[in-house]
Each structure stands twice: as structure tokens, then as C-alpha cells.
Design a protein around this motif. Structure first.
Motif, PDB file in Angstrom:
ATOM      1  N   SER A 178      36.977  33.876  44.035  1.00 31.24           N
ATOM      2  CA  SER A 178      36.077  33.771  42.900  1.00 31.24           C
ATOM      3  C   SER A 178      36.758  32.871  41.886  1.00 31.24           C
ATOM      4  CB  SER A 178      35.797  35.146  42.296  1.00 31.24           C
ATOM      5  OG  SER A 178      34.927  35.044  41.182  1.00 31.24           O
ATOM      6  N   LEU A 179      36.067  31.840  41.419  1.00 34.03           N
ATOM      7  CA  LEU A 179      36.673  30.836  40.556  1.00 34.03           C
ATOM      8  C   LEU A 179      36.323  31.077  39.095  1.00 34.03           C
ATOM      9  CD1 LEU A 179      35.978  27.623  42.672  1.00 34.03           C
ATOM     10  CD2 LEU A 179      38.079  28.975  42.585  1.00 34.03           C
ATOM     11  N   SER A 180      37.265  30.758  38.222  1.00 35.05           N
ATOM     12  CA  SER A 180      37.007  30.786  36.787  1.00 35.05           C
ATOM     13  C   SER A 180      36.336  29.479  36.373  1.00 35.05           C
ATOM     14  CB  SER A 180      38.324  30.987  36.026  1.00 35.05           C
ATOM     15  OG  SER A 180      39.216  29.908  36.305  1.00 35.05           O
ATOM     16  N   GLY A 181      36.017  29.359  35.100  1.00 35.62           N
ATOM     17  CA  GLY A 181      35.319  28.177  34.625  1.00 35.62           C
ATOM     18  C   GLY A 181      36.087  26.881  34.812  1.00 35.62           C
ATOM     19  N   ASP A 182      37.420  26.966  34.820  1.00 43.68           N
ATOM     20  CA  ASP A 182      38.229  25.758  34.985  1.00 43.68           C
ATOM     21  C   ASP A 182      38.573  25.464  36.439  1.00 43.68           C
ATOM     22  OD1 ASP A 182      40.031  27.760  35.522  1.00 43.68           O
ATOM     23  OD2 ASP A 182      41.495  27.175  33.989  1.00 43.68           O
ATOM     24  N   GLY A 183      38.014  26.264  37.368  1.00 45.29           N
ATOM     25  CA  GLY A 183      38.242  26.020  38.784  1.00 45.29           C
ATOM     26  C   GLY A 183      39.427  26.741  39.384  1.00 45.29           C
ATOM     27  N   ALA A 184      40.177  27.485  38.577  1.00 46.94           N
ATOM     28  CA  ALA A 184      41.298  28.275  39.106  1.00 46.94           C
ATOM     29  C   ALA A 184      40.764  29.519  39.806  1.00 46.94           C
ATOM     30  CB  ALA A 184      42.239  28.677  37.975  1.00 46.94           C
ATOM     31  N   VAL A 185      41.575  30.089  40.682  1.00 46.75           N
ATOM     32  CA  VAL A 185      41.175  31.301  41.392  1.00 46.75           C
ATOM     33  C   VAL A 185      41.349  32.492  40.460  1.00 46.75           C
ATOM     34  CG1 VAL A 185      41.624  32.809  43.356  1.00 46.75           C
ATOM     35  CG2 VAL A 185      41.775  30.320  43.632  1.00 46.75           C
ATOM     36  N   ALA A 186      40.237  33.140  40.133  1.00 51.42           N
ATOM     37  CA  ALA A 186      40.269  34.294  39.240  1.00 51.42           C
ATOM     38  C   ALA A 186      40.421  35.603  39.999  1.00 51.42           C
ATOM     39  CB  ALA A 186      38.996  34.338  38.398  1.00 51.42           C
ATOM     40  N   ALA A 212      50.034  37.106  39.079  1.00 52.43           N
ATOM     41  CA  ALA A 212      49.158  37.960  39.889  1.00 52.43           C
ATOM     42  C   ALA A 212      47.700  37.514  39.791  1.00 52.43           C
ATOM     43  CB  ALA A 212      49.292  39.409  39.447  1.00 52.43           C
ATOM     44  N   ILE A 213      46.998  37.629  40.909  1.00 49.75           N
ATOM     45  CA  ILE A 213      45.557  37.395  40.958  1.00 49.75           C
ATOM     46  C   ILE A 213      44.913  38.711  41.385  1.00 49.75           C
ATOM     47  CG2 ILE A 213      43.677  36.150  42.075  1.00 49.75           C
ATOM     48  CD1 ILE A 213      45.529  33.809  42.479  1.00 49.75           C
ATOM     49  N   PRO A 214      43.961  39.232  40.625  1.00 50.63           N
ATOM     50  CA  PRO A 214      43.283  40.478  41.032  1.00 50.63           C
ATOM     51  C   PRO A 214      42.639  40.313  42.400  1.00 50.63           C
ATOM     52  CG  PRO A 214      42.723  39.896  38.775  1.00 50.63           C
ATOM     53  CD  PRO A 214      43.460  38.722  39.337  1.00 50.63           C
ATOM     54  N   ARG A 215      42.472  41.441  43.084  1.00 56.82           N
ATOM     55  CA  ARG A 215      42.016  41.399  44.474  1.00 56.82           C
ATOM     56  C   ARG A 215      40.989  42.491  44.729  1.00 56.82           C
ATOM     57  NH1 ARG A 215      45.847  41.772  49.929  1.00 56.82           N
ATOM     58  NH2 ARG A 215      44.394  43.027  51.166  1.00 56.82           N
ATOM     59  N   THR A 216      40.006  42.166  45.553  1.00 58.69           N
ATOM     60  CA  THR A 216      39.059  43.129  46.102  1.00 58.69           C
ATOM     61  C   THR A 216      39.265  43.183  47.603  1.00 58.69           C
ATOM     62  OG1 THR A 216      37.403  42.694  44.379  1.00 58.69           O
ATOM     63  CG2 THR A 216      36.611  43.657  46.452  1.00 58.69           C
ATOM     64  N   ASN A 217      39.289  44.380  48.161  1.00 57.15           N
ATOM     65  CA  ASN A 217      39.390  44.547  49.609  1.00 57.15           C
ATOM     66  C   ASN A 217      37.997  44.720  50.206  1.00 57.15           C
ATOM     67  OD1 ASN A 217      42.205  44.352  49.919  1.00 57.15           O
ATOM     68  ND2 ASN A 217      42.483  46.487  49.341  1.00 57.15           N
ATOM     69  N   ALA A 252      27.958  37.754  54.068  1.00 53.35           N
ATOM     70  CA  ALA A 252      27.587  38.896  53.232  1.00 53.35           C
ATOM     71  C   ALA A 252      28.187  38.766  51.833  1.00 53.35           C
ATOM     72  CB  ALA A 252      28.048  40.197  53.887  1.00 53.35           C
ATOM     73  N   ALA A 253      29.444  38.315  51.761  1.00 58.68           N
ATOM     74  CA  ALA A 253      30.098  38.182  50.456  1.00 58.68           C
ATOM     75  C   ALA A 253      29.400  37.153  49.580  1.00 58.68           C
ATOM     76  CB  ALA A 253      31.565  37.801  50.647  1.00 58.68           C
ATOM     77  N   GLU A 254      28.911  36.087  50.189  1.00 57.67           N
ATOM     78  CA  GLU A 254      28.266  35.041  49.416  1.00 57.67           C
ATOM     79  C   GLU A 254      26.812  35.380  49.084  1.00 57.67           C
ATOM     80  OE1 GLU A 254      30.563  30.935  50.356  1.00 57.67           O
ATOM     81  OE2 GLU A 254      29.110  31.541  51.889  1.00 57.67           O
ATOM     82  N   HIS A 255      26.209  36.271  49.851  1.00 55.63           N
ATOM     83  CA  HIS A 255      24.776  36.546  49.656  1.00 55.63           C
ATOM     84  C   HIS A 255      24.500  37.794  48.820  1.00 55.63           C
ATOM     85  CE1 HIS A 255      20.508  36.374  50.540  1.00 55.63           C
ATOM     86  NE2 HIS A 255      20.538  37.654  50.846  1.00 55.63           N
ATOM     87  N   TYR A 256      25.304  38.854  48.995  1.00 54.38           N
ATOM     88  CA  TYR A 256      25.025  40.128  48.344  1.00 54.38           C
ATOM     89  C   TYR A 256      25.959  40.351  47.154  1.00 54.38           C
ATOM     90  CZ  TYR A 256      22.333  41.164  52.563  1.00 54.38           C
ATOM     91  OH  TYR A 256      21.426  41.117  53.582  1.00 54.38           O
ATOM     92  N   GLU A 271      30.583  42.753  40.961  1.00 57.34           N
ATOM     93  CA  GLU A 271      29.604  41.677  40.800  1.00 57.34           C
ATOM     94  C   GLU A 271      30.256  40.318  40.551  1.00 57.34           C
ATOM     95  OE1 GLU A 271      26.455  42.551  38.111  1.00 57.34           O
ATOM     96  OE2 GLU A 271      25.751  44.263  39.281  1.00 57.34           O
ATOM     97  N   HIS A 272      31.332  40.038  41.285  1.00 52.89           N
ATOM     98  CA  HIS A 272      31.962  38.726  41.217  1.00 52.89           C
ATOM     99  C   HIS A 272      31.186  37.742  42.082  1.00 52.89           C
ATOM    100  CE1 HIS A 272      35.333  40.893  39.420  1.00 52.89           C
ATOM    101  NE2 HIS A 272      35.287  41.726  40.454  1.00 52.89           N
ATOM    102  N   GLU A 273      31.269  36.471  41.724  1.00 55.51           N
ATOM    103  CA  GLU A 273      30.643  35.421  42.520  1.00 55.51           C
ATOM    104  C   GLU A 273      31.663  34.914  43.545  1.00 55.51           C
ATOM    105  OE1 GLU A 273      27.554  34.355  42.552  1.00 55.51           O
ATOM    106  OE2 GLU A 273      26.933  35.733  40.961  1.00 55.51           O
ATOM    107  N   TRP A 274      31.420  35.223  44.816  1.00 52.38           N
ATOM    108  CA  TRP A 274      32.385  34.886  45.856  1.00 52.38           C
ATOM    109  C   TRP A 274      31.990  33.595  46.567  1.00 52.38           C
ATOM    110  CZ3 TRP A 274      36.579  37.399  45.140  1.00 52.38           C
ATOM    111  CH2 TRP A 274      36.573  38.740  44.733  1.00 52.38           C
ATOM    112  N   SER A 275      32.992  32.820  46.927  1.00 49.19           N
ATOM    113  CA  SER A 275      32.767  31.646  47.770  1.00 49.19           C
ATOM    114  C   SER A 275      33.847  31.616  48.841  1.00 49.19           C
ATOM    115  CB  SER A 275      32.801  30.355  46.950  1.00 49.19           C
ATOM    116  OG  SER A 275      34.094  30.107  46.436  1.00 49.19           O
TER     117      SER A 275
END
Length: 309
Positions: A149-157, A245-250, A95-99, A104-108
């Protein structure tokens, strides 16, 4: 997903709610179409557990006891209740990867954490040596689900950390017990109070939970070069001194069959505003997955995993 489920999404500021209802006519090939994603989700744990137990998954391995080995292969050999719990966790990733979720973050989900299910490892190890040791399996400690969710440089955003719960029939009382905790009797006062529950657990969770360390170790082992920047950013977030710190969604996903009296498009967790029981400062996404004869679907999926092998 679009042919299988009808989505009813809503977003109110930092709260997202997604109701997913199974369409009237389930495609008879649905389970087979879901198998590749489920096999991908369980592949790391399958290989890990096979090595721990002493099973060789290589096609050229000794075939003297093929039937016995097949009975022990994860995850198909697990008790039904355990497989239904795993179904919910895999569906959280799907669901996270599809919806589109809140923000509106891009999750993987680069890898699932199923290998860290200690009781499953012990269950399989014992069962391989004594076929009579069939029993219930305790749940895995920690977060049910973790994505990035990754930033442009591949780090975890950003992290998405979730609880995925399966109940055979979803109704108001079942969801109340799930979210608020079961009723318990206070030994001193005799008063009935609720204990535990998903709201309690998610509100008190660490900003960077133990699963993040597990994810980092798996990425280092399985894809060190491909996720180098992600591994470094997770290491900084996990530091005991001056963590970055890395922001988080529950994420909370509940799955199961709708009650017989349920009306279509009816949510069991309020969608118009963020629930009062949720006190965390992190964004919240709730997913309600309402199925029809979900048990049969779960069993069909898990019976098909690696069936051709």
C-alpha cells in the motif's frame, strides 16, 4: 468478480474474514475473462524462465520447433498440482486488489514473485532437454504472496504478506490439518502431536520477510523510475542496522471446492473473533474461496494462458 463470487465480509477490530462463494451459474466465459490478470501475474516469471531455459519468446524467433516450445512454456506446462497452487497465489492478489480488507487499505501487487521458484526453473530446464523428466514440483520457499500500500509520495506505507493454499475439497479436517499441521508421532513419547501448519508459519514469520528483498529487486529491474520511492522505503526497512519499520497485514487465503455436506454461508475458519491460534501482533485477513468444480476452472484458465500466441 462480482458476477462470479458472492462475498460475505466481516471485520472485528484487527481481524477481517471474507467468505467468497461461487454463484450457482458459472459464466461460460469466466476463465477467458480471468486470463488477462493471470497472464499479467505470470508474465515476469514466464520471460525469466524462458531466458534461463534458452527459449526465445519473440514472435520472429525460429519456428522450427514451435510444438516442442509450446509444451515447455511456463506456466501451462507445469504439473496440475503446481498450477493449482499458483492459482491460489494469483487469487490472493486479485482478492486483495478487488475487496476491502481489514484496515481498508488500498492494496496493489506491482509484480508477483513467481520467478523465484527455484524448483520450477530446474524442472523446466531439465524438461527442455529430456521430455521424459516429468515429475512433481516442490513449492516455492518464503511467502506465497506479497503486496504493498503506497503513501501519497509513492513510498510503501504498509505490506500485506500472505499464505495461499489450495485443497481440492475443503472440509473441517482438511482445514485443521492445513492450519494446525499434520499429526506426527513423537519418537520419544509416542504421543501424537501436530507439526507445522499455517498458523505456526505465519506467527513466526519475520516482520520484513525475504520476499520483500525479492520484490525490491524486481521493482528495481522492471520499473525503477515508476517505483523509485517504494524501492527506497523498502531498502530502509531491510537495513540490518536501525531499520525503518513498515506496518504489516497478514493474509491467509484457502481455496477449493466445498464439501458435499457443506451448508451455504458456512465458514471453516471462525469469523466472529480472531482465532486463538493466531499470536502475531499484525492485522489478520482470512479469505475462504469456495468453488464448485474448481479443478476444471483452474485447468481451463492455465490452458488458455497465451493460447493465441
Amino acid at each position: 468478480m462480482n458476477r462470479w463470487l458472492k462475498p460475505y465480509p466481516s471485520v472485528e477490530q484487527r481481524y477481517g474474514h471474507l467468505l467468497l462463494e461461487e454463484r450457482a451459474d458459472r459464466d461460460q466465459n469466466l476463465a477467458a475473462e480471468l486470463v488477462p490478470y493471470f497472464e499479467s501475474a505470470h508474465r515476469d516469471a514466464r520471460e525469466h524462465f524462458a531466458a534461463q531455459i534458452g527459449i526465445d519468446l519473440h514472435p520472429d524467433a525460429d519456428e522450427d520447433d514451435d510444438d516442442g516450445v509450446a509444451l515447455l512454456l511456463y506456466p501451462g506446462c507445469l504439473p496440475p498440482a503446481a498450477r493449482r497452487g499458483l492459482f491460489g497465489e494469483v487469487m490472493a492478489g486479485l482478492a486483495a486488489e478487488h475487496y476491502k480488507f481489514v484496515g481498508e487499505h488500498e492494496w496493489s501487487i506491482p509484480i508477483f514473485l513467481f520467478r523465484y521458484h527455484a524448483d520450477v526453473e530446474k524442472y523446466l530446464f531439465d524438461l527442455a532437454r529430456d521430455s521424459a523428466r516429468v515429475r512433481a514440483v516442490f513449492g516455492r520457499f518464503g511467502s506465497d504472496f506479497l503486496g504493498i500500500s503506497l503513501s501519497g509520495d509513492g513510498a510503501v506505507a504498509r505490506l500485506i504478506v500472505g499464505e495461499a493454499k489450495w485443497r481440492e475439497t475443503l472440509n473441517a479436517s482438511t482445514v485443521d490439518n492445513l492450519m494446525l499441521g499434520e499429526w506426527k508421532r513423537n519418537r520419544k513419547t509416542g504421543e501424537r502431536v501436530r507439526k507445522g501448519g499455517v498458523w505456526f508459519e505465519i506467527n513466526r514469520d519475520l516482520d520484513v520477510p525475504h520476499g520483500v528483498r525479492q520484490l525490491q529487486r524486481l521493482l528495481f529491474e522492471r520499473d525503477r523510475d515508476g517505483h523509485a520511492a517504494a524501492i527506497v522505503s523498502l531498502d530502509r526497512a531491510l537495513a540490518l542496522r536501525n531499520p525503518v519499520a513498515i506496518p504489516r497485514t497478514n493474509l491467509i487465503l484457502i481455496a477449493g471446492d466445498g464439501a458435499a455436506t457443506r451448508e451455504p454461508q458456512t465458514a471453516l475458519i471462525g469469523w466472529e473473533e480472531i482465532p486463538a491460534e493466531y499470536t502475531s501482533a499484525n492485522d489478520l485477513q482470512v479469505v475462504e474461496l469456495i468453488l464448485d468444480e474448481g479443478v476444471a476452472l483452474v485447468d481451463e484458465i492455465y490452458d488458455l494462458l497465451w493460447a493465441e500466441d
